[in-house]
Design an enzyme around this catalytic site. Structure first.
Site, PDB file in Angstrom:
ATOM      1  N   ASP A  69      45.597  77.863  25.513  1.00 32.69           N
ATOM      2  CA  ASP A  69      44.578  76.989  26.158  1.00 32.69           C
ATOM      3  C   ASP A  69      45.297  75.877  26.725  1.00 32.69           C
ATOM      4  OD1 ASP A  69      42.279  75.309  26.667  1.00 32.69           O
ATOM      5  OD2 ASP A  69      41.368  75.580  24.882  1.00 32.69           O
ATOM      6  N   MET A  70      45.107  75.723  28.123  1.00 36.01           N
ATOM      7  CA  MET A  70      46.025  74.732  28.762  1.00 36.01           C
ATOM      8  C   MET A  70      45.291  73.380  28.831  1.00 36.01           C
ATOM      9  SD  MET A  70      48.789  75.992  29.764  1.00 36.01           S
ATOM     10  CE  MET A  70      49.511  77.430  29.622  1.00 36.01           C
ATOM     11  N   ASN A  95      48.408  79.570  38.211  1.00 34.87           N
ATOM     12  CA  ASN A  95      47.101  80.024  38.984  1.00 34.87           C
ATOM     13  C   ASN A  95      45.865  79.739  37.960  1.00 34.87           C
ATOM     14  OD1 ASN A  95      45.441  82.111  40.414  1.00 34.87           O
ATOM     15  ND2 ASN A  95      45.273  82.960  38.289  1.00 34.87           N
ATOM     16  N   HIS A  96      45.939  79.209  36.689  1.00 36.75           N
ATOM     17  CA  HIS A  96      44.888  78.963  35.987  1.00 36.75           C
ATOM     18  C   HIS A  96      44.011  77.722  36.427  1.00 36.75           C
ATOM     19  CE1 HIS A  96      48.164  76.121  34.369  1.00 36.75           C
ATOM     20  NE2 HIS A  96      47.139  75.643  33.750  1.00 36.75           N
ATOM     21  N   ILE A  97      42.693  77.909  36.055  1.00 35.41           N
ATOM     22  CA  ILE A  97      41.756  76.670  36.181  1.00 35.41           C
ATOM     23  C   ILE A  97      40.789  76.637  35.201  1.00 35.41           C
ATOM     24  CG2 ILE A  97      41.970  76.753  38.747  1.00 35.41           C
ATOM     25  CD1 ILE A  97      39.405  78.371  38.686  1.00 35.41           C
ATOM     26  N   TYR A 125      36.802  69.220  40.986  1.00 39.80           N
ATOM     27  CA  TYR A 125      37.478  70.455  41.132  1.00 39.80           C
ATOM     28  C   TYR A 125      38.509  69.934  42.486  1.00 39.80           C
ATOM     29  CZ  TYR A 125      38.968  75.010  42.678  1.00 39.80           C
ATOM     30  OH  TYR A 125      39.677  76.008  43.120  1.00 39.80           O
ATOM     31  N   LYS A 138      42.648  69.593  42.732  1.00 43.37           N
ATOM     32  CA  LYS A 138      43.370  70.315  43.795  1.00 43.37           C
ATOM     33  C   LYS A 138      44.188  69.664  44.901  1.00 43.37           C
ATOM     34  CE  LYS A 138      42.707  74.533  42.184  1.00 43.37           C
ATOM     35  NZ  LYS A 138      43.469  75.311  41.503  1.00 43.37           N
ATOM     36  N   THR A 151      36.092  86.731  43.527  1.00 44.47           N
ATOM     37  CA  THR A 151      35.990  86.934  42.060  1.00 44.47           C
ATOM     38  C   THR A 151      34.517  86.738  41.518  1.00 44.47           C
ATOM     39  OG1 THR A 151      36.443  84.528  41.730  1.00 44.47           O
ATOM     40  CG2 THR A 151      38.302  85.939  41.854  1.00 44.47           C
TER      41      THR A 151
END
Length: 288
Positions: free
Chosen positions: A91-92, A118-120, A182, A186, A219
């Site tokens: 879990d980041m 790649n995780h968000i 978000y 980024k 997705t």
């Protein structure tokens, strides 16, 4: 708007001519035996990247929060002929996890050639409601953990002349509605990793940094979040995943997918007076 349309048309003609005469420099064989740590691999683009890497003969460690889903991805990778596929749930949002994950990958693979970030965190895709704590969580997962993972892996990547591949978004270049927190995370990725690329070059450390700017991808989570709010055609996740892998393998500095986004970003800079009008044509401004 007429000037923007003319510019887009000209860009399209140039791109078509380049495509006609262009020889593909990507060599899939270069990924055979490559050691890859891939984050956010339990679904969407990350899952598709895992499958592509395994088809190309890479040795892969995948990570994400959900162990059961990671296990399923790893099993499918084996059916695709993976040379080596391992998984580690993490879990980041926890500051201690990035270093643990990198240590696991380096130990199991004997080093790293690619670190693919790649995780968000889960994104609400709604108007700003004043929740500062939510923004902190997004920054921890979407930005600070990327920095921590890259920092932990930099030494082993330098030994292998490896590559950092950072998956970002058009929202990291163009501020858009419904993405305040978000978009901030980024934009932070863009600033940090572009600066890092320059510093690595100045120090003559042979680690490439590829920043991937993606548009709307089909997705499940992206389609659900944007339904009724965004008027854009979603691009297929498997193709986006392959584009990211190709960009990393060719050590390009920036990868735009779909390719037209590069021209959109250029026009955004060149025609500031039309920015609001352009956004209003793609977003439902009456949406709550």
């Amino acid at each position: 708007m007429k000037a923007i349309g003319t510019a887009l048309c000209a860009a399209g003609i140039v791109a078509a001519l380049l495509a006609f005469f262009w020889k593909d420099p990507f060599d899939p064989e270069s990924l055979s035996g490559a050691r890859v740590l891939l984050t956010g691999a339990s679904a969407g683009i990350g899952e598709q990247m895992a499958y592509h890497y395994c088809r190309f003969g890479a040795e892969v460690v995948v990570t994400a929060r959900r162990e059961a889903v990671l296990r399923e991805v790893a099993e499918k990778c084996k059916t695709l002929g993976a040379k080596k596929i391992l998984y580690i749930p993490a879990d980041m949002s926890s500051p201690s996890e990035p270093e643990r994950v990198v240590q696991f990958a380096v130990q199991k693979l004997g080093g790293l050639d690619y670190l693919v970030l790649n995780h968000i965190a889960a994104n609400r895709f709604q108007m700003w409601d004043g929740d500062v704590e939510y923004t902190r969580r997004l920054m921890q997962v979407n930005f600070f953990s990327y920095v921590a993972l890259a920092t932990a892996a930099l030494q082993t990547l330098e030994r292998s002349n490896g590559s950092l591949v950072v998956v970002s978004s058009l929202a990291g270049r163009i501020p858009t509605p419904f993405t305040t927190s978000y978009s901030a995370s980024k934009f932070a990725l863009d600033g940090f990793f572009t600066s890092l690329r320059h510093e690595l070059a100045m120090q003559k450390r042979n680690v490439s940094v590829t920043l991937c700017i993606l548009g709307l991808i089909d997705t499940a989570s992206a389609l659900e979040n944007t339904r009724g709010k965004v008027y854009m055609t979603a691009s297929p996740a498997p193709e986006a995943a392959l584009a990211i892998i190709r960009g990393g393998a060719m050590r390009v500095q920036e990868l735009f997918y779909p390719w037209l986004l590069q021209h959109v970003c250029q026009l955004w800079v060149l025609f500031p007076s039309n920015r609001d009008r352009v956004l209003q044509s793609y977003y439902n401004y009456s949406s709550p």
